[in-house]
Design a protein around this motif. Sequence first.
Motif, PDB file in Angstrom:
ATOM      1  N   PRO B 112      23.486  -6.462  -9.265  1.00 47.95           N
ATOM      2  CA  PRO B 112      22.147  -6.593  -9.915  1.00 47.95           C
ATOM      3  C   PRO B 112      20.998  -7.346  -9.339  1.00 47.95           C
ATOM      4  N   GLY B 113      21.499  -8.221  -8.358  1.00 47.56           N
ATOM      5  CA  GLY B 113      20.648  -8.870  -7.505  1.00 47.56           C
ATOM      6  C   GLY B 113      19.950  -7.778  -6.587  1.00 47.56           C
ATOM      7  N   ALA B 114      21.015  -7.232  -5.876  1.00 45.87           N
ATOM      8  CA  ALA B 114      20.647  -6.060  -4.774  1.00 45.87           C
ATOM      9  C   ALA B 114      19.754  -5.223  -5.168  1.00 45.87           C
ATOM     10  N   LEU B 115      19.842  -4.849  -6.420  1.00 45.57           N
ATOM     11  CA  LEU B 115      19.038  -3.650  -6.959  1.00 45.57           C
ATOM     12  C   LEU B 115      17.384  -4.044  -7.428  1.00 45.57           C
ATOM     13  N   VAL B 116      17.661  -5.428  -7.717  1.00 41.35           N
ATOM     14  CA  VAL B 116      16.290  -6.097  -8.112  1.00 41.35           C
ATOM     15  C   VAL B 116      15.457  -6.180  -6.554  1.00 41.35           C
ATOM     16  N   VAL B 117      16.196  -6.531  -5.579  1.00 40.83           N
ATOM     17  CA  VAL B 117      15.568  -6.461  -4.075  1.00 40.83           C
ATOM     18  C   VAL B 117      15.048  -5.080  -3.855  1.00 40.83           C
ATOM     19  N   VAL B 118      16.065  -4.318  -3.969  1.00 41.41           N
ATOM     20  CA  VAL B 118      15.509  -2.869  -3.560  1.00 41.41           C
ATOM     21  C   VAL B 118      14.491  -2.353  -4.361  1.00 41.41           C
ATOM     22  N   GLY B 119      14.440  -2.616  -5.493  1.00 41.21           N
ATOM     23  CA  GLY B 119      13.281  -2.089  -6.383  1.00 41.21           C
ATOM     24  C   GLY B 119      12.124  -2.789  -6.178  1.00 41.21           C
ATOM     25  N   GLY B 120      12.194  -4.133  -5.715  1.00 45.49           N
ATOM     26  CA  GLY B 120      10.843  -4.921  -5.379  1.00 45.49           C
ATOM     27  C   GLY B 120      10.372  -4.068  -4.144  1.00 45.49           C
ATOM     28  N   VAL B 121      11.438  -3.682  -3.062  1.00 50.32           N
ATOM     29  CA  VAL B 121      10.776  -3.076  -1.757  1.00 50.32           C
ATOM     30  C   VAL B 121      10.217  -1.854  -2.066  1.00 50.32           C
ATOM     31  N   VAL B 122      10.713  -1.114  -2.886  1.00 45.71           N
ATOM     32  CA  VAL B 122      10.290   0.196  -3.207  1.00 45.71           C
ATOM     33  C   VAL B 122       8.883   0.240  -3.855  1.00 45.71           C
ATOM     34  N   VAL B 123       8.640  -0.676  -4.746  1.00 43.99           N
ATOM     35  CA  VAL B 123       7.214  -1.039  -5.269  1.00 43.99           C
ATOM     36  C   VAL B 123       6.326  -1.462  -4.301  1.00 43.99           C
ATOM     37  N   MET B 124       6.944  -2.349  -3.380  1.00 45.06           N
ATOM     38  CA  MET B 124       5.890  -2.628  -2.267  1.00 45.06           C
ATOM     39  C   MET B 124       5.383  -1.583  -1.464  1.00 45.06           C
ATOM     40  N   LEU B 125       6.314  -0.523  -1.009  1.00 46.90           N
ATOM     41  CA  LEU B 125       6.150   0.420  -0.219  1.00 46.90           C
ATOM     42  C   LEU B 125       5.108   1.230  -0.935  1.00 46.90           C
ATOM     43  N   ILE B 126       5.372   1.562  -2.324  1.00 50.73           N
ATOM     44  CA  ILE B 126       4.452   2.516  -2.699  1.00 50.73           C
ATOM     45  C   ILE B 126       2.983   2.216  -2.933  1.00 50.73           C
ATOM     46  N   VAL B 127       2.831   0.630  -3.357  1.00 45.20           N
ATOM     47  CA  VAL B 127       1.486   0.255  -3.371  1.00 45.20           C
ATOM     48  C   VAL B 127       0.956   0.196  -2.161  1.00 45.20           C
ATOM     49  N   ARG B 128       1.646  -0.043  -0.892  1.00 47.83           N
ATOM     50  CA  ARG B 128       0.761  -0.066   0.287  1.00 47.83           C
ATOM     51  C   ARG B 128       0.580   1.258   1.031  1.00 47.83           C
ATOM     52  N   SER B 129       1.505   2.400   0.567  1.00 50.04           N
ATOM     53  CA  SER B 129       1.291   3.653   0.949  1.00 50.04           C
ATOM     54  C   SER B 129       0.144   4.132   0.092  1.00 50.04           C
ATOM     55  N   ARG B 130      -0.077   3.840  -1.057  1.00 52.55           N
ATOM     56  CA  ARG B 130      -1.478   4.274  -1.882  1.00 52.55           C
ATOM     57  C   ARG B 130      -2.870   3.774  -1.481  1.00 52.55           C
ATOM     58  N   ARG B 131      -2.627   2.459  -0.886  1.00 52.16           N
ATOM     59  CA  ARG B 131      -3.923   1.707  -0.708  1.00 52.16           C
ATOM     60  C   ARG B 131      -4.414   2.473   0.644  1.00 52.16           C
ATOM     61  N   GLN B 132      -3.252   2.630   1.636  1.00 55.70           N
ATOM     62  CA  GLN B 132      -3.698   3.192   2.881  1.00 55.70           C
ATOM     63  C   GLN B 132      -4.256   4.573   2.800  1.00 55.70           C
ATOM     64  N   ALA B 133      -3.405   5.391   1.785  1.00 56.64           N
ATOM     65  CA  ALA B 133      -3.904   6.952   1.527  1.00 56.64           C
ATOM     66  C   ALA B 133      -5.607   6.703   1.038  1.00 56.64           C
ATOM     67  N   SER B 134      -5.870   5.927   0.025  1.00 60.99           N
ATOM     68  CA  SER B 134      -7.138   5.891  -0.559  1.00 60.99           C
ATOM     69  C   SER B 134      -8.312   5.642   0.617  1.00 60.99           C
ATOM     70  N   VAL B 135      -7.973   4.982   1.473  1.00 60.69           N
ATOM     71  CA  VAL B 135      -8.739   4.597   2.622  1.00 60.69           C
ATOM     72  C   VAL B 135      -8.815   5.744   3.628  1.00 60.69           C
ATOM     73  N   ARG B 136      -7.633   6.350   4.015  1.00 63.83           N
ATOM     74  CA  ARG B 136      -7.574   7.488   5.001  1.00 63.83           C
ATOM     75  C   ARG B 136      -8.448   8.843   4.341  1.00 63.83           C
ATOM     76  N   GLN B 137      -8.634   8.934   3.045  1.00 58.72           N
ATOM     77  CA  GLN B 137      -8.994  10.271   2.530  1.00 58.72           C
ATOM     78  C   GLN B 137     -10.613  10.618   2.915  1.00 58.72           C
ATOM     79  N   LEU B 138     -10.996   9.317   3.092  1.00 59.13           N
ATOM     80  CA  LEU B 138     -12.531   9.518   3.343  1.00 59.13           C
ATOM     81  C   LEU B 138     -12.700  10.203   5.022  1.00 59.13           C
TER      82      LEU B 138
END
Lengths: 175, 156
Positions: B112-138
């Motif tokens: 359970p702990g490992a899954l929470v950590v993995v989930g957190g990392v995935v969410v962080m990666l998604i948020v970061r890539s979206r942020r970069q994508a919106s800047v890059r698209q200009l």
Amino acid sequence: MKRRLLLLLPLAGFLLLSGFLYLGLSLDPFHRDSALLAREFPAFELSTLEDPEAVVDESLFQGEVTLVNVWGEWCPTCKQEMPQLLSLAERGVRLVGVDYKDTRAKGREFLEEFGNPFEVNIFDPEGDLGFELGVYGAPETFLVDSDGIIRYHHTGYIKPEDVEQTILPEVRKWQ
Amino acid sequence: MAVIRRGLALLALLLVVGLVLGAVEVREFDDPVLEQRYRDLTASLRCPKCENQAIDDSNSPVAADMRERVYTLLQDGRSDIEIRNHMVNRFGDYVLYNPRLEGRTWLLWGLPGALVVVGGVVVMLIVRSRRQASVRQLSADERARLDALIKRERTE
């Protein structure tokens, strides 16, 4: 392409979980290994059903592979199991009984009616030895090797086919 | 009259039977701490005969024997851990509602702990890539226009 593959991750997780749960379906929740496997038969000092004066202890199991069957007159499944135990005794397996939470009179009556495959019966009216063995319902059967170590445990009814398929092979394995 | 009396007798008998069946024995403790420990222990030990009942509310004979043993060991001054081990040595890990943390159970406790950590990392990666994508698209033109607009907004 790499990102697309990532989308399969939840599916993979789902399949893994399904496989795990599917395996669980075929497990018998009543089956679990005895905590006493590979441990010495617990120490005890009790009289025998046959003779209130005779005292036996765990040295009973030194020198020969023995099948220990926990039974009681009050236990209907034990009665159904007796033919199987008698056939095991006929084939030269040494059997020792534990008359569990019983009275002497009833225990003797039981053996007269259903036959006695046991070399000796340990009389355990309070269930003390049963508790040490982790018995939670009769019948239960333990295989003890010639050094007095518990090697196999069968919970519940020994079916006629179990004699050939599981009990005898286990006995031979340790003989 | 006789019928009524017989009926009452039967009723009384049924009540008595009900009481006997429902009875989990009453135990006397001199020490309230010991009594609490007895309650905690019997509530956290699982009855080996019944599928999912603690020994404190099971009528099975083995549960009664186990309660009796818990009581005797407590009176003997044994610790909770010793009493739990005493039961596990006889009836196996099955009797513990809370499995112990050891080599075989690390997956059970850790997953359970490992899954929470993995989930957190995935969410962080998604948020970061979206942020970069919106800047890059200009494109360069778009960026120039945006800058011009922002500038006009400020000067007006």
